[in-house]
Write a protein that holds these residues in place. Structure first.
Motif: not given
Lengths: 142, 142
Positions: A20, A23, A104-105, A107-108, A110-112, A114-115
């Motif tokens: 992901r 992506d 980078h932003r 990705r962060i 997206y992780l936020r 998803v979490a």
DNA sequence: CCATATTGTTAGCATTGCTAACAATAAGCT
DNA sequence: AGCTTATTGTTAGCAATGCTAACAATATGG
């Protein structure tokens, strides 16, 4: 003394989560190897092409190609090293820096998302666990 | 309400851990795409080439190449579908099954080593967190 | 000064990905 | 039935990412 089932779950979760993130990366319009090289330059500082290849654990020839693409797109510059006529010091252009920071932003962010429904304490603990595993893994990889 | 720093750490830990798992994969002498296709067949069951492409989120043409390599190496078979003359049902050979199971074992063994000094409870919690994140990510990816 | 090492580069290959096209076959509609 | 449309596998051709082997230019160590 870790449970087999936990590790199996971890393996598939890591693999799919990483897919992901790939992506997300692809939306930037810059290939994986190029994005990774930009990240090394941004967070590790300017260096020669050979050193960059070593940091990325990739051959000099491969890094040469990657840098060719990045230079063509105006994301890096190859500056002659005044102290060693063989070397070029690779530096990010402002566009290159903007690109890697945007990626980078993304990705962060997206992780936020998803979490979002993970309790902060549990998330922090999980991050620490993975950080520790990364450390141990990198220790063995040299 | 997740801390920025946690997510940044998580991103780099995920990325680097995944790179180490790739190193483990490479010892098998089978490329990533091929190994991944074998895994889908092993854990998802036999299916047609198009369905395999869909599961791997890759074009039919790409999957066709990957399957060509796997067939050449004797790891899969393309069996004509008796109910649809266009289709081939892709099945693992015994060598193919042995290969993907060996690769999977290698990953699990590596993760166990890398997680050796993590307390079992913390490791389990971390696995659950990542599993949850994977779930949420996959929900959005369809 | 000469041998050796390093750096960047090029050539040539394999793998993994794409799109566009095509033939064969299936399925749906009138 | 026939005719259209969709699906499946396949091929051709391209790009990106990786490799090794070789080479010229330059540094470095005796």
């Amino acid at each position: 003394m870790s449970s087999e089932a936990d590790l199996v779950l971890l393996n598939s979760a890591l693999t799919q989560l990483m897919r992901r993130l790939r992506d997300v990366d692809e939306l930037q319009g810059v290939g994986r190897a190029r994005l990774s090289a930009l990240a090394v330059l941004r967070f590790g500082g300017a260096c020669s092409a050979s050193e960059l290849a070593e940091r990325e654990m990739v051959s000099r020839a491969t890094m040469h190609h990657v840098l060719g693409g990045l230079e063509h797109d105006g994301l890096i510059r190859r500056n002659p090293d005044p102290e060693d006529a063989r070397r070029h010091i690779i530096t990010l252009t402002s566009r290159g820096r903007a690109t890697i920071e945007r990626a980078h932003r993304a990705r962060i962010t997206y992780l936020r998302e998803v979490a979002a429904d993970i309790a902060p304490g549990r998330l922090r603990s999980a991050c620490e666990v993975l950080d520790r595993m990364r450390d141990v893994a990198n220790r063995g990889a040299h």
